[in-house]
Design an enzyme around this catalytic site. Structure first.
Site, PDB file in Angstrom:
ATOM      1  N   GLU A 157      11.788  -4.595  65.718  1.00  0.00           N
ATOM      2  CA  GLU A 157      13.303  -5.450  65.830  1.00  0.00           C
ATOM      3  C   GLU A 157      13.502  -6.004  64.691  1.00  0.00           C
ATOM      4  OE1 GLU A 157      13.313  -7.112  69.786  1.00  0.00           O
ATOM      5  OE2 GLU A 157      15.149  -8.394  69.134  1.00  0.00           O
ATOM      6  N   ARG A 158      14.920  -5.901  64.171  1.00  0.00           N
ATOM      7  CA  ARG A 158      15.393  -6.505  62.806  1.00  0.00           C
ATOM      8  C   ARG A 158      14.258  -6.196  61.742  1.00  0.00           C
ATOM      9  NH1 ARG A 158      19.861  -7.107  65.454  1.00  0.00           N
ATOM     10  NH2 ARG A 158      19.721  -8.498  67.216  1.00  0.00           N
ATOM     11  N   ASN A 199       9.590 -10.368  71.727  1.00  0.00           N
ATOM     12  CA  ASN A 199      10.355  -9.777  72.774  1.00  0.00           C
ATOM     13  C   ASN A 199       9.275  -8.882  73.371  1.00  0.00           C
ATOM     14  OD1 ASN A 199      12.664 -11.116  72.876  1.00  0.00           O
ATOM     15  ND2 ASN A 199      13.555  -9.979  71.195  1.00  0.00           N
ATOM     16  N   GLU A 283      16.820 -15.708  75.637  1.00  0.00           N
ATOM     17  CA  GLU A 283      17.544 -14.240  75.579  1.00  0.00           C
ATOM     18  C   GLU A 283      17.055 -13.685  76.600  1.00  0.00           C
ATOM     19  OE1 GLU A 283      19.063 -14.388  70.854  1.00  0.00           O
ATOM     20  OE2 GLU A 283      17.018 -13.485  71.474  1.00  0.00           O
ATOM     21  N   ARG A 333      25.536 -24.244  71.405  1.00  0.00           N
ATOM     22  CA  ARG A 333      24.177 -23.791  71.204  1.00  0.00           C
ATOM     23  C   ARG A 333      23.225 -24.502  70.091  1.00  0.00           C
ATOM     24  NH1 ARG A 333      23.043 -17.441  69.511  1.00  0.00           N
ATOM     25  NH2 ARG A 333      21.289 -17.827  68.202  1.00  0.00           N
ATOM     26  N   ASP A 362      20.504 -19.547  64.082  1.00  0.00           N
ATOM     27  CA  ASP A 362      19.594 -18.416  63.975  1.00  0.00           C
ATOM     28  C   ASP A 362      19.556 -17.639  62.711  1.00  0.00           C
ATOM     29  OD1 ASP A 362      19.817 -15.192  66.131  1.00  0.00           O
ATOM     30  OD2 ASP A 362      18.119 -16.390  64.876  1.00  0.00           O
ATOM     31  N   GLU A 390      17.801 -10.475  58.669  1.00  0.00           N
ATOM     32  CA  GLU A 390      18.564 -10.124  59.475  1.00  0.00           C
ATOM     33  C   GLU A 390      20.185 -10.594  59.087  1.00  0.00           C
ATOM     34  OE1 GLU A 390      17.625 -11.692  63.213  1.00  0.00           O
ATOM     35  OE2 GLU A 390      19.331 -10.971  64.220  1.00  0.00           O
TER      36      GLU A 390
HETATM   37  O1  GCW Z   1      17.835 -13.724  65.599  1.00  0.00           O
HETATM   38  C1  GCW Z   1      17.783 -13.414  67.177  1.00  0.00           C
HETATM   39  C2  GCW Z   1      17.603 -11.981  66.868  1.00  0.00           C
HETATM   40  C3  GCW Z   1      16.627 -11.264  67.925  1.00  0.00           C
HETATM   41  C4  GCW Z   1      15.432 -11.956  68.041  1.00  0.00           C
HETATM   42  C5  GCW Z   1      15.753 -13.486  68.327  1.00  0.00           C
HETATM   43  C6  GCW Z   1      14.595 -14.229  68.340  1.00  0.00           C
HETATM   44  C7  GCW Z   1      13.102 -11.138  68.400  1.00  0.00           C
HETATM   45  O2  GCW Z   1      18.892 -11.298  66.922  1.00  0.00           O
HETATM   46  O3  GCW Z   1      16.422  -9.883  67.586  1.00  0.00           O
HETATM   47  O4  GCW Z   1      14.724 -11.626  69.005  1.00  0.00           O
HETATM   48  O5  GCW Z   1      16.673 -13.871  67.399  1.00  0.00           O
HETATM   49  O6  GCW Z   1      14.410 -15.113  67.230  1.00  0.00           O
HETATM   50  O7  GCW Z   1      13.638 -14.474  69.310  1.00  0.00           O
END
Ligand code: GCW
Length: 679
Positions: A157-158, A199, A283, A333, A362, A390
């Protein structure tokens, strides 16, 4: 080997003096052995020296060999031993070069420090060898951790550097690349690694079952040889998915019983497991909120289950309302982490650590430092940054992030009082110095994968290396780290340094200048987050808005707006509250600003946006032109890989420039003073 040696790329050098041919290794275990192996390898490849092992220093005098000197690796028992885990001292005493550790990891870090001095042909090497210098270091942070968002199917992921080298088709991979990864991580000072995605889905939930425990034991063993503790990301709903319970309520006895039994099983198989990283109620992930419980209830229940084994629970603070109505101007947020976790300060068990993203949103190209670092006073804290790019070009654009991380660490929180007398920067807090904590430190979302060069962009390895070095020694400058990495990776040729150093050091500013301006963030395409899309996140549920209209842009987070500024201590709160005192690089994060507002430069906001984007794209193009000077200095395939990415970045920066400028020209109706082409 099929992959590069990255910064452990030892080159034969005739210029350094390395007058040793014997190696004595004091009492110790596998880490000492690995340290000896690393030193022998480097001595051979850099200095052409074969280090023979001797059991005792006296040996060399006996056989009368007037050979060269002795290097001794040792963990001394006496009082003046280096102080603490990972600490080391390198000194020349009676002709013997001693690398002493506070523990075996310290010896390993000392060996890698000596090798760095050889690789960079540092003047400190000759000072050491002439007894003019004693090198003493102690890690700035107890925990220096990488978080791999690797999935068991082998995807990341990413991830922007290929597939996982930990997993493939739901199997754990253990091989030469795993060992070389451990060597790279340890050489940069990393001492903790989470191998799976926060996740936690599907097969990953089963990592804590006998289906994977034997292999995890082997991986933990391998990491242990390099002083690295293995950690796993945990699924809070495991009691339901693994044991068929109808709940994962942390206060339910059946759930508590499940985790106690489960941890007994896990630690029986993997006794050195460091602990677990948990993303809960975030999330869409399961967590205590579902049962009306809070995060302390959730974390402490797990902490109790792992505490008999010395395990740690690292609980992420990335919790916010991800179903916001974009029309709602009050919900913010940015407030969520503080609102969720400040009321729980002091309520977490001693073996719980809150892992806090550097900013409240984020991992954007620029954010203010999370106010949680200013607020929490009785809770173990860790900083989470993202080496995976990312939102900073996804390892296709060059963006050396150590300068950003230095700014974050140097941020003064005034948690020690408004008079500012206390040493209360983020670095002071996450190192444990301010609150005398020992369970704390820094984590980075890893930027690696199974690409030949580990990180997609060859130059992105500077962020992998740089995070480790900075976490080990927060006193290092971004430039020192860049210089080390360039020399260790590409050699000490002055022309290479002359070209690559400014490219790395300017790259964050360049990337920021042609993407989202003045702290507003986002403006990327939904889901994959690559490439410009000003309204990509303007009308969604994620709380990620720029609020641009025909008069101005930016989010009003003052007390008149969302009230976010009030989460900071004074004098920071007042500084951010007023447009005139708000640091301009964050102006649009904290304020809704008219296009005609005059910045300190005298430019209007809208003109600054036009200028910044034209200049940024030009600077990206100049990087490509500068880099061409290295055509004869780098291995052809490396040169070509980097050139191709710089070319893409140069082209793509023009797309960013034109998309952002056109959007704001059409929104504001204000033309560019310089009459440049805007569509
Ligand atoms: O930056 C966001 C990302 C998700 C990531 C989430 C997190 C692992 O888009 O891909 O999930 O944050 O930090 O949990």
């Amino acid at each position: 080997m099929g992959y590069t040696k990255a910064w452990l790329n030892y080159k034969r050098s005739d210029s350094i003096r390395f007058p040793f041919d014997a190696l004595r290794v004091g009492a110790g275990g596998t880490i000492m052995e690995r340290a000896a192996g690393e030193l022998a390898l480097a001595a051979g490849e850099i200095a052409g020296t074969a280090l023979r092992r001797i059991a005792d220093i006296a040996e060399t005098e006996q056989d009368g060999s007037k050979g060269k000197g002795v290097i001794s690796l040792e963990v001394p028992e006496d009082a003046d031993a280096p102080d603490g885990a990972g600490a080391f001292r390198i000194s020349l005493e009676e002709g013997v070069l001693r690398i002493q550790g506070g523990d075996e990891s310290g010896v390993l870090y000392g060996v890698f420090e000596l090798i760095r001095l050889m690789q960079t042909a540092s003047p400190n090497l000759s000072r050491l060898l002439s007894g003019k210098l004693i090198l003493e270091k102690k890690p700035s942070n107890p925990l220096r951790m990488l978080n791999h968002w690797d999935n068991l199917d082998g995807s990341i992921e990413r991830g922007y550097a290929g597939n996982s080298f930990f997993f493939e088709k739901e199997r754990l991979l253990l091989g030469e690349r795993t060992r070389d990864y451990a060597r790279l991580a340890a050489s940069a000072g990393i001492n903790a690694v989470v191998i799976n995605n926060v996740n936690v889905r599907g097969a990953a939930t089963w990592l804590i079952t006998e289906r994977y425990l034997p292999q995890l034991a082997a991986l933990s063993q391998l990491f242990g040889e390099y002083g690295i503790a293995l950690y796993l990301s945990l699924n809070f709903a495991a009691p339901m998915e693994l044991a068929g319970l109808d709940t994962c309520d942390p206060l339910d006895e059946r759930v508590q019983e499940f985790w106690k039994r489960k941890m007994l099983e896990v630690y029986a198989a993997v006794p050195d497991l460091g602990g677990f990283l948990v993303k809960a109620d975030s999330e869409g992930r399961p967590g205590p909120f579902t049962y009306g419980r809070n995060h302390a209830d959730g974390a402490n229940m797990l902490a109790e289950a792992v505490s008999p084994y010395g395990g740690k629970i690292i609980w992420r603070c990335f919790v916010y309302n991800c179903s916001q109505d974009w029309r709602d101007r009050k919900t913010d947020r940015a407030r969520a982490g503080y609102d969720n976790f400040m009321p729980l300060d002091g309520r977490f068990s001693d073996n719980v650590i809150l892992q806090i993203k550097n900013g409240p949103m984020d991992f954007q190209v620029r954010e203010p430092v999370s106010p949680l670092f200013s607020g929490l006073r009785a809770t173990n804290q860790m900083l989470e940054v993202q080496a995976a790019q990312e939102y900073t070009g996804q390892q296709r654009h060059l963006c050396y992030l150590v300068p950003m991380w230095k700014e974050i660490l140097d941020f003064k929180t005034y948690a020690g009082g408004e008079d500012g007398a206390a040493a209360d920067t983020v670095a002071d807090i996450v190192s444990g110095r301010l609150y005398e904590q020992t369970d704390c430190g820094m984590a980075a979302v890893a930027n690696t994968g199974n690409d030949e060069n580990w990180t997609g962009h060859d130059l992105a390895a500077a962020n992998f290396y740089g995070f480790g070095r900075l976490a080990f020694d927060t006193g290092l400058s971004a430039e020192e780290i860049a210089r080390e990495w360039i020399a260790c990776t590409f050699g000490t040729n002055a022309e290479i340094m002359k070209v690559l150093l400014p490219m790395l050091m300017d790259s964050w500013s360049i990337y920021e200048s042609y993407t989202s301006p003045l702290g507003i963030g986002w403006m990327v395409n939904p889901s994959h987050h690559y490439g410009p899309n000003v309204d990509g996140y303007e009308y969604d549920r994620w709380g990620t808005y720029h609020r641009s209209d025909c008069h101005g842009m930016g989010v009003d987070r003052t007390t008149e707006g969302t009230g976010y500024t009030a989460q900071y201590n004074e004098p920071n709160a007042s500084m951010y509250e007023a447009m005139e005192t708000c640091p301009e690089e964050l102006l649009l994060f904290f304020h809704h600003v008219p296009y005609q507002y005059r910045l300190k430069s005298g430019k209007t906001l809208i003109q600054h946006i036009y200028d910044s984007h034209f200049e940024g794209a030009m600077r990206a193009q100049e990087m490509l032109e500068q880099f061409r000077r290295l055509d004869k200095f780098l291995e052809p395939e490396v040169y070509e890989r980097i050139r191709a990415r710089l070319k893409h970045q140069s082209d793509h920066s023009k797309e960013w420039r034109d998309r952002i400028n056109t959007y704001y020209f059409r929104m504001s109706g204000i033309p560019d003073e310089k009459g440049r082409t805007i569509y």
